[in-house]
Design an enzyme around this catalytic site. Structure first.
Site, PDB file in Angstrom:
ATOM      1  N   HIS A 188      -6.764  -2.552   5.598  1.00 47.80           N
ATOM      2  CA  HIS A 188      -5.953  -1.424   6.047  1.00 47.80           C
ATOM      3  C   HIS A 188      -6.371  -0.148   5.309  1.00 47.80           C
ATOM      4  CE1 HIS A 188      -2.523   0.438   7.983  1.00 47.80           C
ATOM      5  NE2 HIS A 188      -1.986   0.797   6.821  1.00 47.80           N
ATOM      6  N   HIS A 207       0.867  -1.181   0.000  1.00 50.99           N
ATOM      7  CA  HIS A 207       0.000   0.000   0.000  1.00 50.99           C
ATOM      8  C   HIS A 207       0.901   1.227   0.000  1.00 50.99           C
ATOM      9  CE1 HIS A 207       1.024  -0.400   4.220  1.00 50.99           C
ATOM     10  NE2 HIS A 207       0.419   0.727   4.539  1.00 50.99           N
ATOM     11  N   HIS A 232       6.995  -4.530  11.786  1.00 54.26           N
ATOM     12  CA  HIS A 232       6.221  -3.286  11.769  1.00 54.26           C
ATOM     13  C   HIS A 232       5.790  -2.910  13.194  1.00 54.26           C
ATOM     14  CE1 HIS A 232       3.029  -0.399  10.502  1.00 54.26           C
ATOM     15  NE2 HIS A 232       3.750  -0.274   9.403  1.00 54.26           N
ATOM     16  N   ASP A 285       5.666   5.246   4.947  1.00 58.01           N
ATOM     17  CA  ASP A 285       6.693   4.383   5.547  1.00 58.01           C
ATOM     18  C   ASP A 285       6.941   3.111   4.738  1.00 58.01           C
ATOM     19  OD1 ASP A 285       4.033   3.743   6.484  1.00 58.01           O
ATOM     20  OD2 ASP A 285       4.899   2.435   8.013  1.00 58.01           O
ATOM     21  N   HIS A 286       6.174   2.929   3.640  1.00 60.03           N
ATOM     22  CA  HIS A 286       6.357   1.720   2.839  1.00 60.03           C
ATOM     23  C   HIS A 286       6.932   1.994   1.448  1.00 60.03           C
ATOM     24  CE1 HIS A 286       4.136  -1.062   5.571  1.00 60.03           C
ATOM     25  NE2 HIS A 286       3.802   0.118   6.065  1.00 60.03           N
ATOM     26  N   ASP A 307       0.497  -4.091   6.129  1.00 62.70           N
ATOM     27  CA  ASP A 307      -0.243  -3.493   7.255  1.00 62.70           C
ATOM     28  C   ASP A 307      -1.694  -3.942   7.181  1.00 62.70           C
ATOM     29  OD1 ASP A 307       2.112  -2.134   7.563  1.00 62.70           O
ATOM     30  OD2 ASP A 307       1.237  -0.121   7.566  1.00 62.70           O
TER      31      ASP A 307
END
Ligand SMILES: [Zn+2]
Ligand SMILES: [Zn+2]
Length: 304
Positions: A137, A60, A266, A64-65, A208
């Site tokens: 998510h 996604h 995570h 932070d990804h 996530d």
């Protein structure tokens, strides 16, 4: 050889101990990167990951990804890379990643191809497949399951000799499922000497998500489930509000799926230095749990 290397295990932002999300999967010499949080290129150098990779998969598009893809593509461009790179992610991948790279990479570099995937999609690969599943998510977030094809059954050399099959090419044919005819005219079928096909390995990465049925389904019988565990039980309400999972919830997913092992990643910054409480809460439900840290590497073995 199938192994995972965790380059970043922190949720939302880096800490002194942990960088944000990135996970390297290596299989038979092929390297796949999952997520590319800020600073991932430096983690790759630090832990000896090749820059000669051709694909990055995203679950996604929270910062932070994926923000690390800008720096990584820049560096690869500076190094003179010419091979194309495929960036794979859920809907919106092309627009979002395209914008990020347009903003952060001054000069056009090597070709970048965007591939948008959706839940239920199966990407056929050499010797395995990647299954995309929808998680909870928001924003169309997905997880990925890597499932290897069945392996050939076990060859029984004693039985082959007993039946008078000479060692050599005929053994190979039998192993591949073909029947062979011997010099004396007898036919020997593969099933008499080779056992049933054996399952390949399965590794699942949740990205996530709230604990959800789709992850349970994707991770059914998995050799390894990598599940996010942003919070501990004392913050379970917050986990629900922010569409994340607690360590205990991740363990319940692993248990419901009948997975063999669980790796938690995570982690919220508050558990960064000492994740013991997450480990305890998860192990109370699912004993075969570890909490990843940056640089943690684990090999996925065949059950037999
Ligand atoms: Zn995240
Ligand atoms: Zn997120």
């Amino acid at each position: 050889m199938l192994k995972l290397l965790f380059l970043g295990t922190s949720a939302a932002r880096p800490t002194a101990e942990r960088n944000v999300s990135a996970l390297v999967l290596t299989r038979e010499g092929e390297t796949l990167l999952f997520e590319c949080g800020e600073g991932t290129q430096r983690q790759m150098m630090r832990y000896g990951v090749t820059f000669a990779l051709n694909e990055v998969f995203f679950t996604h598009f929270h910062g932070d990804h994926y923000l690390g893809i800008i720096g990584l593509v820049r560096t690869l461009g500076l190094q003179g890379r010419t091979e194309p790179m495929r960036l794979v992610g859920p809907r919106g991948a092309a627009k979002l990643l395209g914008q990020a790279l347009a903003l952060g990479v001054e000069r056009p570099v090597f070709p970048v191809e965007y591939v948008e995937v959706e839940p239920g999609q199966v990407l056929a690969r050499d010797g395995y497949e990647l299954r995309v599943f929808g998680v909870e998510h928001g924003g169309g977030a997905v997880g990925y399951a890597l499932a290897e094809r069945d392996r050939l059954g076990r060859f029984d050399p004693d039985r082959a000799r007993e039946l008078g099959v000479p060692e050599g090419p005929l053994w190979g044919k039998l192993q591949r499922g073909q029947a062979v005819r011997l010099e004396d005219g007898r036919e020997v079928t593969s099933e008499t000497i080779v056992g049933a096909p054996r399952p390949g390995r399965k590794v699942v990465y949740s990205g996530d998500t709230r604990p959800c049925a789709a992850t349970v389904e994707a991770a059914r019988g998995a050799d390894l489930l990598v599940h996010e565990a942003t919070f501990g039980e004392e913050e379970k309400d917050r986990a629900r509000e922010t569409a994340h999972a607690t360590a205990k919830e991740a363990a319940e997913v692993a248990k419901a799926a009948g997975a063999r092992r669980l790796v938690l990643t995570h982690l919220s910054a508050r558990y960064s230095r000492d994740p013991a409480v997450l480990l305890d809460e998860a192990r109370a439900v699912f004993a075969e749990t570890v909490v990843a840290k940056d640089g943690f590497e684990t090999e996925i073995l065949y059950p037999d």
